[in-house]
Design a protein around this motif. Structure first.
Motif, mmCIF file in Angstrom:
data_model
loop_
_atom_site.group_PDB
_atom_site.id
_atom_site.type_symbol
_atom_site.label_atom_id
_atom_site.label_comp_id
_atom_site.label_asym_id
_atom_site.label_seq_id
_atom_site.Cartn_x
_atom_site.Cartn_y
_atom_site.Cartn_z
ATOM 1 N N THR A 15 -2.637 5.643 -10.015
ATOM 2 C CA THR A 15 -2.715 4.222 -10.511
ATOM 3 C C THR A 15 -1.518 3.276 -9.533
ATOM 4 O OG1 THR A 15 -3.403 4.581 -12.737
ATOM 5 C CG2 THR A 15 -2.530 2.395 -12.562
ATOM 6 N N ILE A 16 -2.017 2.306 -9.072
ATOM 7 C CA ILE A 16 -0.984 1.248 -8.375
ATOM 8 C C ILE A 16 -0.901 0.201 -8.884
ATOM 9 C CG2 ILE A 16 -2.885 0.528 -6.907
ATOM 10 C CD1 ILE A 16 -0.916 0.239 -4.534
ATOM 11 N N SER A 17 0.244 -0.077 -9.091
ATOM 12 C CA SER A 17 0.746 -1.386 -10.039
ATOM 13 C C SER A 17 1.753 -2.255 -9.244
ATOM 14 C CB SER A 17 0.939 -1.142 -11.313
ATOM 15 O OG SER A 17 2.065 -0.197 -11.607
ATOM 16 N N ALA A 28 -3.775 4.098 -1.485
ATOM 17 C CA ALA A 28 -4.150 2.942 -2.417
ATOM 18 C C ALA A 28 -3.323 1.801 -1.907
ATOM 19 C CB ALA A 28 -3.725 3.459 -3.846
ATOM 20 N N SER A 29 -4.159 0.586 -2.370
ATOM 21 C CA SER A 29 -3.336 -0.628 -1.939
ATOM 22 C C SER A 29 -3.550 -1.594 -3.086
ATOM 23 C CB SER A 29 -3.736 -1.159 -0.524
ATOM 24 O OG SER A 29 -5.308 -1.504 -0.814
ATOM 25 N N LEU A 30 -2.739 -2.475 -2.899
ATOM 26 C CA LEU A 30 -2.777 -3.719 -4.193
ATOM 27 C C LEU A 30 -2.617 -4.978 -3.383
ATOM 28 C CD1 LEU A 30 -2.897 -3.960 -7.003
ATOM 29 C CD2 LEU A 30 -0.319 -4.131 -7.068
ATOM 30 N N SER A 49 0.628 -1.273 0.061
ATOM 31 C CA SER A 49 -0.041 -0.053 -0.026
ATOM 32 C C SER A 49 0.724 1.142 -0.082
ATOM 33 C CB SER A 49 -0.762 0.137 1.394
ATOM 34 O OG SER A 49 -1.538 -1.122 1.345
ATOM 35 N N SER A 104 -3.448 -8.952 -8.036
ATOM 36 C CA SER A 104 -3.330 -7.645 -8.650
ATOM 37 C C SER A 104 -4.494 -6.737 -8.422
ATOM 38 C CB SER A 104 -2.937 -7.754 -9.902
ATOM 39 O OG SER A 104 -1.433 -8.068 -10.004
ATOM 40 N N PRO A 120 -6.362 -3.749 -7.061
ATOM 41 C CA PRO A 120 -6.302 -2.255 -6.543
ATOM 42 C C PRO A 120 -7.556 -1.847 -5.728
ATOM 43 C CG PRO A 120 -6.653 -1.923 -8.815
ATOM 44 C CD PRO A 120 -6.788 -3.496 -8.842
ATOM 45 N N ASN A 121 -7.094 -1.170 -4.905
ATOM 46 C CA ASN A 121 -8.019 -0.313 -4.018
ATOM 47 C C ASN A 121 -7.777 1.019 -3.643
ATOM 48 O OD1 ASN A 121 -10.702 -0.091 -2.477
ATOM 49 N ND2 ASN A 121 -9.178 0.029 -0.765
ATOM 50 N N TYR A 122 -8.493 2.096 -4.282
ATOM 51 C CA TYR A 122 -8.274 3.760 -4.014
ATOM 52 C C TYR A 122 -9.088 4.407 -3.065
ATOM 53 C CZ TYR A 122 -5.713 2.489 -8.367
ATOM 54 O OH TYR A 122 -5.186 1.870 -9.219
#
Length: 121
Positions: free
Chosen positions: A69-71, A49-51, A35, A56, A58-60
């Motif tokens: 954008t989390i990746s 954000a977390s992943l 995160s 894969s 994501p949560n925002y």
């Protein structure tokens, strides 16, 4: 034991972009959830954000939706990024990476040292 290194911060004008990086390393560490958190001066640290690493997913939080954008890096274990676009002055703060996962027979969380983001004209 487990080291988390976050980087990529800097100073950018409103409307600009930055890409933060985070890598967690340790001989037996396997991340489950990674995160990004943000802490502005005088405010508490809060989730950005977390992943979920296995799928894969994501949560925002609301302010990040549509701009951040989390990746993950599929070529590197326990490595994530945060692409931040259309930055606003209120996005300024220290961004911390949190890695939660398995170490040997237990689960624990580990934090990076933080990277400063300043959005200013």
């Amino acid at each position: 034991q487990v080291q988390v290194v976050d980087s990529g911060g800097g100073t950018v004008q409103p409307g600009g972009s930055l890409r933060l990086s985070c890598a967690a390393s340790g001989p037996t560490f396997s991340s489950v959830l990674m995160s990004w958190y943000r802490q502005a001066p005088g405010k508490e640290r809060g989730l950005v954000a977390s992943l979920a690493m296995a799928i894969s997913e994501p949560n925002y939080v609301d302010f990040a939706k549509g701009r951040f954008t989390i990746s993950r890096d599929n070529a590197k274990n326990n490595t994530i990024y945060l692409q931040m676009d259309k930055l606003k002055p209120e996005d300024s703060g220290v961004y911390f990476c949190r890695a939660w996962g398995r170490v040997r027979d237990s689960f624990d969380e580990f934090w990076g040292q933080g990277t400063q983001v300043t959005v200013s004209s």
